[in-house]
Design an enzyme around this catalytic site. Sequence first.
Site, PDB file in Angstrom:
ATOM      1  CE1 TYR A  85      -3.585  -0.906 -16.616  1.00 45.07           C
ATOM      2  CE2 TYR A  85      -1.491   0.166 -16.162  1.00 45.07           C
ATOM      3  CZ  TYR A  85      -2.355  -0.903 -15.996  1.00 45.07           C
ATOM      4  OH  TYR A  85      -1.968  -1.971 -15.220  1.00 45.07           O
TER       5      TYR A  85
ATOM      6  CE  LYS B 255     -20.084  -1.589 -11.472  1.00 48.79           C
ATOM      7  NZ  LYS B 255     -20.420  -2.964 -11.006  1.00 48.79           N
TER       8      LYS B 255
ATOM      9  CG  ASP C 294      -9.194   0.629  -9.995  1.00 47.41           C
ATOM     10  OD1 ASP C 294     -10.244   1.135 -10.460  1.00 47.41           O
ATOM     11  OD2 ASP C 294      -9.095  -0.564  -9.677  1.00 47.41           O
TER      12      ASP C 294
ATOM     13  CG  ASP D 253      -2.061   0.931   1.154  1.00 47.54           C
ATOM     14  OD1 ASP D 253      -1.913   1.993   0.530  1.00 47.54           O
ATOM     15  OD2 ASP D 253      -3.128   0.604   1.710  1.00 47.54           O
TER      16      ASP D 253
END
Length: 228
Positions: A209, A137, A133, A111
Amino acid sequence: MTDRYEGSFFGRRKGKPLSPRREALMENELPRLILDLDRSAPADLRDLFEADVKDTCLEVGFGGGEHLLHRARTSPETGFIGIEPFVGSMAKAVVAVVEEGLQNVRLYDDDAVNVLDWLPRSSLDLAYQLYPDPWPKKRHWKRRFINPQNLDRYARVLKHGSEFRFASDIDTYIDWTLRHCRDHHAFDWRAETAADWKTPWHDWPGTRYEAKAIREGRAGRYLTFLRT
């Protein structure tokens, strides 16, 4: 150990099994490259690197490593700390660092908040977060890494006058980041024209990406914030 909170790492760290060669490199080489957070961070981060570097840069979530490795190759006098929790991506970076003999790279595979809390105050010359990321939603937006707590962390470790750079192809995350940085006392967005946020930074190598976004009809946005 840093407490877990909204905005900490979420997701699956392991994907496809590694090849025997990559698994061996991860076992034998990653321990010397990884940051040891059980020890106090050096007062001068340049001491982390085998190379004689003049400044230090952080990339949170380097993904396929295209940007991190390109910067390390083309800027040998800069030390790069790369954070990536996904095993496959980390293995790819370790292979490149070892095979190319890059001495200006250190890595961390957990992390990012752990590293941000470990680093000394005002110790970084630049920080990147590229195509993170987006948690598209709405009910998952609280999981986005850009939040008031993590901006406090970035603000603590960045030197005054340095830059925090953020890229995404997701409009809601761009708006989210602009709003959170606008509301934070330590960051100033100084874009004057559309080109300032539509154009990648100098010597931009692209990322997998970004290429995926272009194939799917989305455009990247490149935000630069000054640490005031």
